[in-house]
Scaffold this motif. Structure first.
Motif, PDB file in Angstrom:
ATOM      1  N   UNK A   1       6.031   6.394  -6.509  1.00 29.92           N
ATOM      2  CA  UNK A   1       5.002   6.885  -5.298  1.00 29.92           C
ATOM      3  C   UNK A   1       4.197   6.527  -5.942  1.00 29.92           C
ATOM      4  N   UNK A   2       2.980   7.100  -5.987  1.00 28.39           N
ATOM      5  CA  UNK A   2       1.633   6.834  -5.970  1.00 28.39           C
ATOM      6  C   UNK A   2       1.525   5.643  -6.132  1.00 28.39           C
ATOM      7  N   UNK A   3       1.936   5.001  -7.627  1.00 26.07           N
ATOM      8  CA  UNK A   3       1.313   3.347  -7.915  1.00 26.07           C
ATOM      9  C   UNK A   3       1.623   2.903  -6.993  1.00 26.07           C
ATOM     10  N   UNK A   4       3.173   2.974  -6.624  1.00 27.21           N
ATOM     11  CA  UNK A   4       3.632   1.928  -5.308  1.00 27.21           C
ATOM     12  C   UNK A   4       2.600   2.019  -4.670  1.00 27.21           C
ATOM     13  N   UNK A   5       1.985   2.534  -3.770  1.00 29.33           N
ATOM     14  CA  UNK A   5       1.207   2.706  -2.442  1.00 29.33           C
ATOM     15  C   UNK A   5      -0.568   2.578  -3.512  1.00 29.33           C
ATOM     16  N   UNK A   6      -0.819   2.738  -4.491  1.00 32.09           N
ATOM     17  CA  UNK A   6      -1.939   2.148  -4.866  1.00 32.09           C
ATOM     18  C   UNK A   6      -1.319   0.495  -4.915  1.00 32.09           C
ATOM     19  N   UNK A   7      -0.296  -0.196  -5.112  1.00 34.10           N
ATOM     20  CA  UNK A   7      -0.133  -1.691  -5.311  1.00 34.10           C
ATOM     21  C   UNK A   7      -0.112  -1.654  -3.477  1.00 34.10           C
ATOM     22  N   UNK A   8      -0.106  -1.288  -2.674  1.00 35.92           N
ATOM     23  CA  UNK A   8       0.268  -1.657  -1.491  1.00 35.92           C
ATOM     24  C   UNK A   8       1.622  -2.195  -1.272  1.00 35.92           C
TER      25      UNK A   8
ATOM     26  N   UNK B   1      14.132   2.092  -1.280  1.00 37.28           N
ATOM     27  CA  UNK B   1      13.952   1.419  -0.550  1.00 37.28           C
ATOM     28  C   UNK B   1      12.354   0.959  -0.302  1.00 37.28           C
ATOM     29  N   UNK B   2      13.085  -0.247   1.021  1.00 35.36           N
ATOM     30  CA  UNK B   2      11.764  -0.652   1.498  1.00 35.36           C
ATOM     31  C   UNK B   2      10.790  -2.426   1.039  1.00 35.36           C
ATOM     32  N   UNK B   3      11.519  -3.131   0.243  1.00 33.72           N
ATOM     33  CA  UNK B   3      11.081  -3.977  -0.488  1.00 33.72           C
ATOM     34  C   UNK B   3      10.086  -4.059  -1.295  1.00 33.72           C
ATOM     35  N   UNK B   4      10.492  -3.164  -2.539  1.00 36.54           N
ATOM     36  CA  UNK B   4       9.504  -3.118  -3.109  1.00 36.54           C
ATOM     37  C   UNK B   4       9.632  -3.885  -4.154  1.00 36.54           C
ATOM     38  N   UNK B   5       8.598  -5.195  -4.991  1.00 33.85           N
ATOM     39  CA  UNK B   5       9.057  -6.306  -5.824  1.00 33.85           C
ATOM     40  C   UNK B   5       9.436  -5.758  -6.698  1.00 33.85           C
ATOM     41  N   UNK B   6      10.237  -6.377  -7.797  1.00 31.57           N
ATOM     42  CA  UNK B   6      10.699  -5.653  -8.591  1.00 31.57           C
ATOM     43  C   UNK B   6       9.787  -5.362 -10.341  1.00 31.57           C
TER      44      UNK B   6
END
Length: 132
Positions: free
Chosen positions: A54-61, A93-98
């Motif tokens: 979650x932290x990494x995904x949030x940093x990548x916006x 979930x949420x449309x995160x890129x692969x």
């Protein structure tokens, strides 16, 4: 870091952390009043890698709106019953890129998740990613 466990009754114990939190361990075969210590280790792995991802995904916006990490483990047949294989399933979930998700999981597994890095010395840890 400091932790302790106090025997309560039968095969039940209360674990306490330095930060003042507690967890009730139930080492009976039924585990009716709490997780076994090994179940708690497996849950800690799920929690540790979840925090990283979650932290990494949030940093990548990345537009992450949910993440559930589950684990299925195999144990050695005889004592000590260490984990020998662990399969982690990341349901995001949420449309995160692969690519972003793959990168986040890889970074967690190889660099940031201390629980994963410890367990990796005894068990083969694999993963799969599901997109909701």
């Amino acid at each position: 870091m400091i932790a302790s466990a106090e025997w309560k009754q039968g095969m039940e114990f209360e674990g306490r952390s330095e930060s003042g939190h507690s967890i009730h361990f139930d080492a009976t075969p039924e585990h009716t009043t709490g997780p076994s210590p090994m179940e708690a280790v497996l849950a800690a792995l799920c929690g540790c890698t979840s925090v990283d991802v979650v932290s990494i995904l949030k940093k990548k916006r990345e537009p992450v709106t949910g993440l559930v990490v589950s684990a299925k483990a195999e144990q050695a047949g005889e004592a000590p019953r260490v984990f020998t294989r662990i399969m982690l399933t990341y349901r995001v979930s949420g449309g995160v890129s692969q690519k972003a998700m793959e990168d986040a999981v890889t970074l967690s597994k190889t660099k940031y998740c201390s629980v994963s890095l410890m367990l990796d010395k005894a068990a083969k840890i694999d993963y799969e990613i599901e997109y909701a």
